[in-house]
Design a protein around this motif. Structure first.
Motif, PDB file in Angstrom:
ATOM      1  N   ASN A 131       0.850  -1.180   0.000  1.00 39.52           N
ATOM      2  CA  ASN A 131       0.000   0.000   0.000  1.00 39.52           C
ATOM      3  C   ASN A 131       0.893   1.240   0.000  1.00 39.52           C
ATOM      4  N   LYS A 132       0.816   2.053  -1.040  1.00 41.41           N
ATOM      5  CA  LYS A 132       1.710   3.203  -1.156  1.00 41.41           C
ATOM      6  C   LYS A 132       1.456   4.243  -0.068  1.00 41.41           C
ATOM      7  N   ASP A 133       0.285   4.198   0.574  1.00 42.22           N
ATOM      8  CA  ASP A 133      -0.033   5.154   1.629  1.00 42.22           C
ATOM      9  C   ASP A 133       0.299   4.620   3.023  1.00 42.22           C
ATOM     10  N   ALA A 134       0.911   3.453   3.097  1.00 45.11           N
ATOM     11  CA  ALA A 134       1.245   2.875   4.397  1.00 45.11           C
ATOM     12  C   ALA A 134       2.258   3.753   5.124  1.00 45.11           C
ATOM     13  N   GLN A 135       2.063   3.915   6.432  1.00 46.77           N
ATOM     14  CA  GLN A 135       2.931   4.763   7.226  1.00 46.77           C
ATOM     15  C   GLN A 135       4.200   4.006   7.635  1.00 46.77           C
ATOM     16  N   LEU A 136       5.269   4.769   7.883  1.00 47.74           N
ATOM     17  CA  LEU A 136       6.441   4.185   8.519  1.00 47.74           C
ATOM     18  C   LEU A 136       6.131   3.930   9.987  1.00 47.74           C
ATOM     19  N   LYS A 137       6.624   2.801  10.501  1.00 45.92           N
ATOM     20  CA  LYS A 137       6.388   2.450  11.891  1.00 45.92           C
ATOM     21  C   LYS A 137       7.672   1.920  12.527  1.00 45.92           C
ATOM     22  N   ILE A 138       7.683   1.914  13.851  1.00 48.33           N
ATOM     23  CA  ILE A 138       8.839   1.419  14.596  1.00 48.33           C
ATOM     24  C   ILE A 138       8.490   0.048  15.176  1.00 48.33           C
ATOM     25  N   TYR A 139       9.401  -0.887  14.996  1.00 49.05           N
ATOM     26  CA  TYR A 139       9.204  -2.251  15.477  1.00 49.05           C
ATOM     27  C   TYR A 139      10.357  -2.643  16.392  1.00 49.05           C
ATOM     28  N   ARG A 140      10.096  -3.630  17.243  1.00 46.29           N
ATOM     29  CA  ARG A 140      11.130  -4.199  18.118  1.00 46.29           C
ATOM     30  C   ARG A 140      11.215  -5.698  17.885  1.00 46.29           C
ATOM     31  N   ALA A 141      12.433  -6.219  17.958  1.00 41.65           N
ATOM     32  CA  ALA A 141      12.632  -7.665  17.830  1.00 41.65           C
ATOM     33  C   ALA A 141      13.675  -8.118  18.839  1.00 41.65           C
ATOM     34  N   ASN A 142      13.632  -9.399  19.173  1.00 41.74           N
ATOM     35  CA  ASN A 142      14.677 -10.003  20.002  1.00 41.74           C
ATOM     36  C   ASN A 142      15.893 -10.311  19.130  1.00 41.74           C
ATOM     37  N   VAL A 143      17.079 -10.172  19.707  1.00 45.27           N
ATOM     38  CA  VAL A 143      18.308 -10.576  19.026  1.00 45.27           C
ATOM     39  C   VAL A 143      18.750 -11.900  19.631  1.00 45.27           C
ATOM     40  N   GLU A 144      18.638 -12.965  18.846  1.00 48.63           N
ATOM     41  CA  GLU A 144      18.984 -14.296  19.344  1.00 48.63           C
ATOM     42  C   GLU A 144      20.509 -14.455  19.457  1.00 48.63           C
ATOM     43  N   LYS A 145      20.930 -15.510  20.152  1.00 47.19           N
ATOM     44  CA  LYS A 145      22.360 -15.738  20.359  1.00 47.19           C
ATOM     45  C   LYS A 145      23.113 -15.943  19.051  1.00 47.19           C
ATOM     46  N   ASN A 146      22.417 -16.468  18.042  1.00 48.81           N
ATOM     47  CA  ASN A 146      23.062 -16.674  16.742  1.00 48.81           C
ATOM     48  C   ASN A 146      23.018 -15.424  15.861  1.00 48.81           C
ATOM     49  N   GLY A 147      22.519 -14.311  16.422  1.00 44.24           N
ATOM     50  CA  GLY A 147      22.435 -13.058  15.679  1.00 44.24           C
ATOM     51  C   GLY A 147      21.152 -12.864  14.913  1.00 44.24           C
ATOM     52  N   GLU A 148      20.291 -13.864  14.874  1.00 42.14           N
ATOM     53  CA  GLU A 148      19.024 -13.757  14.145  1.00 42.14           C
ATOM     54  C   GLU A 148      18.051 -12.871  14.914  1.00 42.14           C
ATOM     55  N   TRP A 149      17.231 -12.126  14.172  1.00 43.77           N
ATOM     56  CA  TRP A 149      16.198 -11.291  14.788  1.00 43.77           C
ATOM     57  C   TRP A 149      14.870 -12.033  14.762  1.00 43.77           C
ATOM     58  N   ALA A 150      14.193 -12.066  15.920  1.00 47.57           N
ATOM     59  CA  ALA A 150      12.951 -12.846  16.037  1.00 47.57           C
ATOM     60  C   ALA A 150      11.958 -12.122  16.941  1.00 47.57           C
ATOM     61  N   ASN A 151      10.733 -12.678  17.016  1.00 51.53           N
ATOM     62  CA  ASN A 151       9.680 -12.181  17.913  1.00 51.53           C
ATOM     63  C   ASN A 151       9.372 -10.699  17.661  1.00 51.53           C
ATOM     64  N   LEU A 152       8.971 -10.402  16.467  1.00 49.94           N
ATOM     65  CA  LEU A 152       8.693  -9.027  16.063  1.00 49.94           C
ATOM     66  C   LEU A 152       7.433  -8.497  16.754  1.00 49.94           C
ATOM     67  N   ILE A 153       7.529  -7.256  17.299  1.00 50.28           N
ATOM     68  CA  ILE A 153       6.346  -6.576  17.841  1.00 50.28           C
ATOM     69  C   ILE A 153       6.314  -5.146  17.330  1.00 50.28           C
ATOM     70  N   GLU A 154       5.103  -4.602  17.172  1.00 50.76           N
ATOM     71  CA  GLU A 154       4.932  -3.209  16.780  1.00 50.76           C
ATOM     72  C   GLU A 154       4.787  -2.349  18.034  1.00 50.76           C
ATOM     73  N   LEU A 155       5.417  -1.194  18.075  1.00 52.27           N
ATOM     74  CA  LEU A 155       5.333  -0.333  19.257  1.00 52.27           C
ATOM     75  C   LEU A 155       3.949   0.303  19.357  1.00 52.27           C
TER      76      LEU A 155
END
Length: 532
Positions: A131-155
């Protein structure tokens, strides 16, 4: 709201009533080998010796709007890469970051908590992908021990009606700074901060009308007590420029870092390792390799600051107990009155003095007490002074005060001075030229009535953050007092107080729609006669 805002400010500076004397450092810069003909932007640190940056090199296209919406009409895809910092400040061994969630959308502007367990970043609204009208948003994720980002949540303060972007975490991990065009700000996009606690996130707080203007303010970064950000405000070099300002002072003009960091193009995403005096920023200047390039820099000189904190304690000369709400007046070394403060219930106050090479004189007083004086001598490299002043109860003064006329002795028709509303520059406390003429009328009145004591009251309307309005009126009141004193009136005869939006004369409070004329009724000033 006001209490939480000033609790935050006090972590950095106790007094916000002085101008910081800061000078930008000198920098050397270079364009990095890692840059491509496409968009390479927005570095941030991932622990020691490692950084994160965003690039559209895999989609072979360039981002056209980095501030409010990432334009994807040309199938631009910003992806997150990590890299190591080499000895010559290049980005070595870039590698795409692994995600445990859908990544078919743009991401950029990454920041990590101090323990590196969580990462915050900017992205298109993942629920409205395409959607070209979608807003920018801030998200948070966990940083796993292997460096992977997981468990995404929206603020929780994100919205479908406005954008939130460019997060950065304070050094202690308790505050998140970001940019947004949410309603109630000062311009296009403003800088905000929000408290982070175990229970979640607080309410976003606007950082005030000196940092924020009618233009775009974005890409914040915190380093110690300095906030770096970018803005296309007036009087810059062109496009977005990088500025710096002490975090805890809402009423200091930000300093432009100047060339070579800034140029006629967009210069943004400035991050620095303060200990190493090295960092990175992004620019789309024409000398680069692509739409946006990452530059490294070395800070060649120190940032000059002359701040000295003065811890004042006012005590009863007999009991050695602090005197509640004693008055402190500050003078320069030539004896010119500068400012007035009030000690707390323990007789204590902290003042931040910021003029290089200047000495100051302090006067402590309270009704029914004698006065005491102290000097603060500027010492290069000295960051703090301790001053104790002792006052003695004066029985003669008690009798004299009783004989002084009070406000109740003055007819109601004589309680105010009839002058036009005092006008100030928008969101500032600089007095408009026309209003200076009105203040001269007050000065003339006080000279014709040499025993009159006056208080100036400043009010705002309900628009804008409550805490900002309160502080703005306090500064405006102080500016009026200073003007009148400079015209030859004894500083003990003129007082000023700011009331923010706390005393409206109509129904126009927060959340109520009002006309401009109704707001003007609340945006008023008054001169009250306290005694004659």
């Amino acid at each position: 709201m006001i209490k939480s805002f000033f609790t935050y400010l006090s972590l950095f500076f106790i007094s916000i009533n002085a101008f910081a004397q800061l000078e930008a450092a000198q920098y050397s810069i270079k364009n990095l080998i890692v840059n491509t003909p496409y968009t390479d932007m927005s570095t941030s640190y991932w622990g020691k010796g490692r950084v994160i940056f965003a690039s559209s090199k895999n989609s072979k296209a360039a981002v056209t709007d980095k501030v409010q919406n990432i334009n994807d009409k040309n199938k631009v895809l910003l992806e997150i890469f990590s890299a190591f910092i080499s000895e010559d400040n290049e980005l070595a061994y870039p590698k795409k970051v692994n995600f445990a969630f859908d990544t078919d959308f743009n991401q950029s502007n990454v920041t990590f908590t101090p323990n590196l367990q969580y990462v915050y970043f900017t992205s298109n609204d993942i629920k409205r992908k395409g959607n070209k009208d979608a807003q920018l948003k801030i998200y948070r994720a966990n940083v796993e021990k292997n460096g992977e980002w997981a468990n995404l949540i929206e603020l929780p303060f994100n919205s479908d009606k406005y954008g939130c972007a460019h997060p950065t975490i304070s050094d202690d991990g308790t505050k998140l700074f970001f940019a947004s065009n949410m309603p109630g700000g000062f311009g296009d996009t403003d800088l905000y901060y929000v408290e982070i606690s175990d229970s979640g996130y607080g309410t976003p707080q606007n950082m005030g009308g000196y940092i924020n203007t009618s233009a775009k303010e974005n890409f914040p970064d915190i380093n110690g007590t300095l906030l770096y950000f970018s803005s296309n405000r007036k009087n810059g070099l062109g496009g977005l420029d990088v500025y710096m300002v002490p975090v805890g002072n809402m009423f200091i003009e930000p300093i432009n870092l100047g060339e070579p960091v800034n140029s006629k193009a967009d210069d943004f995403s400035f991050v620095i390792n303060g200990d190493m005096r090295r960092g990175f920023f992004t620019s789309n200047r024409p000398q680069g390799k692509g739409a946006d390039d990452i530059y490294s820099f070395v800070q060649e000189t120190a940032i000059k600051s002359c701040s000295q904190m003065v811890d004042i304690e006012i005590l009863d000369a007999i009991s050695d107990i602090g005197i509640d709400e004693a008055e402190i007046n500050v003078f320069d070394e030539e004896g010119k009155w500068l400012n007035r403060f009030e000690a707390n219930e323990e007789g204590k106050y902290k003042i931040k003095l910021n003029k290089c090479g200047k000495n100051y004189k302090l006067e402590a007083s309270k009704k029914n007490y004698s006065k005491d004086y102290a000097q603060v001598i500027y010492v290069e490299g000295k960051e703090s002074h301790e001053v104790r002043m002792r006052l003695t109860k004066d029985l003669v003064a008690v009798e004299e005060v009783v004989e002084q006329p009070t406000i109740s002795d003055i007819p109601d028709s004589q309680l105010t001075i009839d002058v036009k509303n005092i006008e100030f520059l928008l969101n500032k406390y600089d007095i408009e030229n026309d209003s200076a003429e009105e203040l001269d009328k007050v000065v003339k009145f006080m000279k014709e009535h040499p025993t009159v004591i006056i208080e100036f009251l400043a009010h705002t309307d309900s628009r804008g953050p409550d805490a900002w309005n309160q502080e703005l009126t306090e500064h405006r009141a102080q500016e009026v007092v200073s003007y009148i004193v400079r015209k030859g009136i004894d500083y003990r005869r003129i007082y000023g107080k700011g009331y923010g939006e706390s005393m409206p004369v109509n129904q126009c409070v927060n959340g109520v729609d009002c006309t401009e004329q109704e707001h003007i009724q609340n945006r008023r000033t008054e001169f009250l006669i306290l005694a004659k």
